[in-house]
Motif scaffolding. Structure first.
Motif, PDB file in Angstrom:
ATOM      1  N   UNK A   9       0.732  -1.180   0.053  1.00 52.95           N
ATOM      2  CA  UNK A   9       0.048  -0.011   0.122  1.00 52.95           C
ATOM      3  C   UNK A   9       1.022   1.112   0.028  1.00 52.95           C
ATOM      4  N   UNK A  10       0.253   2.465  -0.769  1.00 49.33           N
ATOM      5  CA  UNK A  10       1.025   3.604  -0.496  1.00 49.33           C
ATOM      6  C   UNK A  10       2.132   3.794  -1.256  1.00 49.33           C
ATOM      7  N   UNK A  11       2.572   3.157  -2.198  1.00 48.35           N
ATOM      8  CA  UNK A  11       4.006   3.247  -2.905  1.00 48.35           C
ATOM      9  C   UNK A  11       3.466   3.239  -4.305  1.00 48.35           C
ATOM     10  N   UNK A  12       2.431   3.600  -4.759  1.00 48.14           N
ATOM     11  CA  UNK A  12       2.276   3.728  -6.281  1.00 48.14           C
ATOM     12  C   UNK A  12       2.795   4.515  -7.000  1.00 48.14           C
ATOM     13  N   UNK A  13       3.344   6.031  -6.378  1.00 49.04           N
ATOM     14  CA  UNK A  13       4.153   6.846  -7.181  1.00 49.04           C
ATOM     15  C   UNK A  13       5.682   5.998  -7.201  1.00 49.04           C
ATOM     16  N   UNK A  14       6.314   5.557  -6.153  1.00 47.72           N
ATOM     17  CA  UNK A  14       7.696   4.931  -6.135  1.00 47.72           C
ATOM     18  C   UNK A  14       7.483   3.739  -7.255  1.00 47.72           C
ATOM     19  N   UNK A  15       6.429   2.952  -7.166  1.00 48.73           N
ATOM     20  CA  UNK A  15       6.549   1.873  -7.917  1.00 48.73           C
ATOM     21  C   UNK A  15       6.564   2.223  -9.460  1.00 48.73           C
TER      22      UNK A  15
END
Length: 867
Positions: A9-15
């Motif tokens: 969760x919460x890592x869409x930008x980094x991914x």
């Protein structure tokens, strides 16, 4: 149950950044503190490439093997050394492929722990260009020159991971655990994790493995302190393994205190020790106050603190605070506590002052401990009242009674005698459910006090008991005491009057009394004890029953958030109870069920069975309104096992719950039991509860019983008259009346009743042959059913005329402007089939054209919707 792999969760930008960089052939480095999810993010980033056929291999640094050359590459380059290792690794990765998107990937975890030879190979791979590197490394660790050279490379993208914010940690927890979790459990796990995903996972797994995190009544809750799993404890303890004696003293003093003024700390330990702790990342200094940098550091240090060391440090802290002249609330509280912990005799006034400070912070467990110590040092009425109150808050009613009885020997004035009698009666009534003895205690005290002003305190408590028994008319008669000169009399009588008004169909007036009582209690604290927040709870209940649901919801949520970390179980129980009731009326059914289950468990912990039965009955109503037979039945079983003695004001709610479950199970029920409860409530002036019962009789199709009982109710307030119009419309099955009442219900936010009114109007219009009006009402009913999750018996009647999944699919596409030919191509059916579906859709919705269809909300109905 817990999954093997927690969700990301919460890592869409980094991914997205990592995926973009890898696609461009660039090396990726992920840095961050231990436990923030570096390895998990790297694994997720390369997972889709594995699915596309890209070769991915993984190695990991290991501190135990850091002295063994090429230990990390042993699996890829067995038995190789020096330059041979690079060739072996390239061979193992099949580097003969062409194109950036197909270059193999080497995933290197914990690069800071690679041995020296492995770091050289890593650097060579980075320079070679035929392999993409996905590397993770802990921030702040020393690395070899080869790794430093890699970090400075122009072809390396660096992604630094920060700690996850609380809302994303909460999403992670909810995504990992199957089923709802109570609010206090969520808050504690997230707070103790300190933003660290690894710690959250370890804490949760440890709590489950130790049996502290259990599923009770369908709701996960912690039944004790957070358990620290052995692996996590080893990780935490290792951070303090190499610190000096002075550093350890400083860290343990901070752990005991929570935080300390910097100047105070460095007066006890060398400043260099504090500086080194800060350099090591073990403490943080903000606004000249020092605290440990993670909540679990304090837990682990205090947990393993030897007894003699604890006594020594507590005495030292007490001396420091007293010599410093600090006079804050925290200073007074901690000084008393540390003296007690240090084995030093503490005088009565200091202990009692500390107990009051602890109570002011909501820590009733600590307040009870300090208050009991003060009473042992010198028996006093103040110490007895505070200690008994706090013991009762923790569910120890026998202990509370014992302190109160011991205090009777020092009750040398009428007010003290009245207060002790009142408190003993409360404990007998609430905790022991011995209403007869409670009444006798008050009667005897009243006779002894005669015309003393303090006798009014007994009269006030009698009014409260009358209210709890459901005799709202008698409770409201205490209104003459609202202006009494004694603050305690005003405090207690206001509770009786406000709730007597709320349940006596005068909720708007009850809100005013509760607000005035709260303001008065803040300005003039009652000498008999009591929490001013009690009147906020009373106000929320008044707002709910006055149909001021938006205000009730905001205030209830504020109270819930304000009490979630408190040690006081009763404070948290009240907060969960009123928020759950507010949500139930507003149609937030899933949320209501969760909060009311949480409140039930907390009231059981407090040994207050009457309120536990009320909350469990409310959970039945929330689950039943969703069509959840199993959860409703389970909650009813618990409610039936709880003793409601002394809380008869809530009998109608219990009978409503029983009737809902009976109807859901298809059992024969003529509404007689609920009707009897309604009639008894009306006799005592408990009109609000009676009205809720009559409304449910109508909603459950028990129209004969509803018709009988509707004449028994004095429908006085605007809220009562609104429900009278609803019941009348339901019994008349008049579609115009039902449409009109639906609009009124919408204005106050009673969404489930609004949905049912539209549903019944749709059925009545269809029976009349007005398919267009029926379709419009049906659409609105479904919109509301979808929004609330409601599936009541009334809403279930819509299913016979609902759109099939295929009809819904065709209707959505047609409403979006697609032609029949386009729809047919998309759904792989013929145009004639599409037209046939549309014909049936038009008939069910009461419309005649695509233009009308485009103007109707299709309520977002999912294909698997029961409606």
């Amino acid at each position: 149950m817990m999954p093997n792999v927690w969700p990301l969760v919460g890592r869409k930008r980094e991914l997205a950044q990592l995926a973009e960089g890898l696609a461009a052939g660039r090396h990726q480095l992920i840095t961050g503190d231990a436990g923030v999810g570096k390895s998990r993010l790297a694994t997720e980033a390369v997972a889709s490439l594995v699915d596309d056929g890209v070769i991915v291999r993984r190695i990991a640094g290991n501190p135990a093997a850091s002295a063994v050359p090429l230990a990390s590459f042993a699996a890829l380059a067995p038995g190789r050394s020096g330059g041979d290792a690079l060739g072996a690794v390239l061979e193992a990765l099949s580097v003969d492929r062409r194109g950036l998107a197909s270059l193999p990937i080497l995933h290197v975890d914990d690069a800071h722990w690679l041995d020296e030879a492995s770091t050289v190979v890593l650097h060579q791979l980075a320079v070679d260009g035929r392999v993409r590197l996905m590397v993770t490394m802990r921030s702040g660790e020393s690395v070899s020159p080869a790794v430093s050279s890699f970090l400075r490379g122009s072809s390396v993208d660096v992604t630094n991971l920060e700690q996850l914010p609380d809302e994303e940690l909460l999403a992670l927890l909810r995504g990992a655990i199957e089923g709802p979790i109570d609010g206090a459990t969520e808050a504690r796990l997230v707070r103790f994790s300190g933003g660290n995903t690894l710690f959250l996972i370890a804490l949760t797994d440890g709590a489950i493995d130790s049996g502290l995190l259990v599923r009770v009544g369908g709701l996960w809750r912690l039944t004790g302190d957070v358990a620290i799993a052995p692996m996590l404890e080893d990780v935490l303890r290792s951070r303090f393994a190499s610190i000096s004696v002075d550093e350890r003293d400083a860290a343990e003093m901070i752990a005991l205190a929570g935080e300390l003024p910097l100047a105070l700390l460095v007066s006890a330990v060398p400043a260099a020790a504090v500086e080194q702790l800060e350099r090591s990342g073990l403490v943080q200094i903000r606004d000249d106050r020092v605290s440990l940098s993670h909540p679990l550091y304090a837990e682990i240090l205090v947990l393993r603190l030897p007894k003699l060391a604890r006594m020594r440090l507590c005495s030292l802290l007490a001396d420091l605070f007293e010599r410093s002249g600090l006079d804050s609330q925290q200073a007074r509280l901690q000084s008393a506590l540390w003296r007690l912990e240090g084995g030093v005799r503490v005088d009565h006034d200091r202990l009692l002052g500390g107990a009051h400070e602890a109570l002011a912070t909501g820590d009733t467990a600590l307040a009870a401990r300090l208050g009991a110590a003060a009473f042992r040092e010198k028996p006093s009425i103040d110490a007895a009242l505070l200690t008994s109150w706090c013991l009762a808050e923790q569910g120890d009613h026998q202990g509370a009674l014992g302190v109160l009885r011991d205090a009777t020997v020092v009750a040398d004035d009428p007010f003290a005698q009245a207060t002790l009698a009142m408190r003993m009666a409360e404990e007998l009534w609430w905790g022991e459910r011995d209403t007869a003895e409670a009444t006798d205690v008050l009667d005897q005290a009243r006779e002894r006090l005669g015309v003393e002003p303090a006798a009014a305190l007994i009269d006030s408590q009698r009014a409260v008991f009358a209210m709890l028994r459901g005799n709202c008319d008698q409770a409201r008669s205490a209104g003459q005491l609202l202006n009494h000169p004694l603050p305690s009399v005003r405090f207690v009588s206001s509770l009786a009057v406000a709730l007597g008004m709320t349940y006596g169909d005068a909720a708007a007036e009850g809100v005013e009394v509760a607000q005035h009582a709260f303001d008065d209690a803040l300005a003039n604290p009652p000498h008999s004890g009591g929490n001013p927040g009690t009147h906020i709870v009373s106000k929320v209940l008044g707002l709910i029953h006055a149909d001021r649901l938006s205000e009730a919801g905001e205030l209830a949520d504020f109270v819930y958030q304000a009490t979630i970390y408190l040690a006081s179980r009763q404070a948290r129980a009240w907060a969960a109870a009123v928020r759950g009731q507010s949500e139930l009326h507003a149609g937030l059914l899933a949320e209501s069920w969760r909060d009311l289950r949480e409140a039930t468990a907390l009231w059981v912990d407090c040994s207050v069975q009457g309120l536990a039965r009320w909350c469990s009955s409310g959970a039945v109503l929330a689950a039943a309104a969703r069509g959840d037979v199993d959860s409703a039945t389970e909650s009813l079983v618990q409610a039936s096992e709880l003793d409601g003695t002394g809380f008869e004001i809530l009998n109608v709610t219990f009978e409503r719950a029983r009737t809902w479950v009976a109807v859901m199970h298809g059992a024969a029920d003529d509404g007689a039991a609920l009707s009897n409860a309604i009639a008894e409530a009306v006799k005592l002036g408990n009109v609000t509860e009676a009205i809720g019962g009559v409304v449910d009789l109508a909603r459950l199709g028990l129209h004969e019983a509803a018709s009988r009982m509707v004449t028994k109710i004095p429908w006085r307030s605007p809220a009562a008259q609104l429900r009278h119009r609803f019941v009348s419309a339901v019994l008349a099955a008049d579609p115009e009346m039902l449409e009109a009442i639906a609009d009124e219900l919408a204005q106050v936010g009673l969404r489930v009743l609004e949905a049912e009114s539209h549903a019944l109007a749709a059925i009545a219009f269809r029976e009349r042959g007005d398919t267009r009006a029926a379709g419009i009402c049906q659409v609105r009913a479904r919109e509301l059913a979808k929004a609330t999750g409601a599936l009541t018996p009334i809403l279930g009647r819509l299913s016979s005329s609902s759109l099939s999944p295929r009809e819904h699919e065709v209707a959505v596409l047609a409403a979006a402007g697609r032609t029949s030919h386009q729809i047919a191509q998309q759904l792989f059916v013929s145009e004639r089939t599409v037209e046939n579906h549309l014909y049936r859709v038009f008939g069910k919705l009461g419309i005649t054209s695509r233009a009308e269809l485009a103007g109707i909300s299709l309520f977002g109905l999912d294909d698997d919707s029961p409606l």
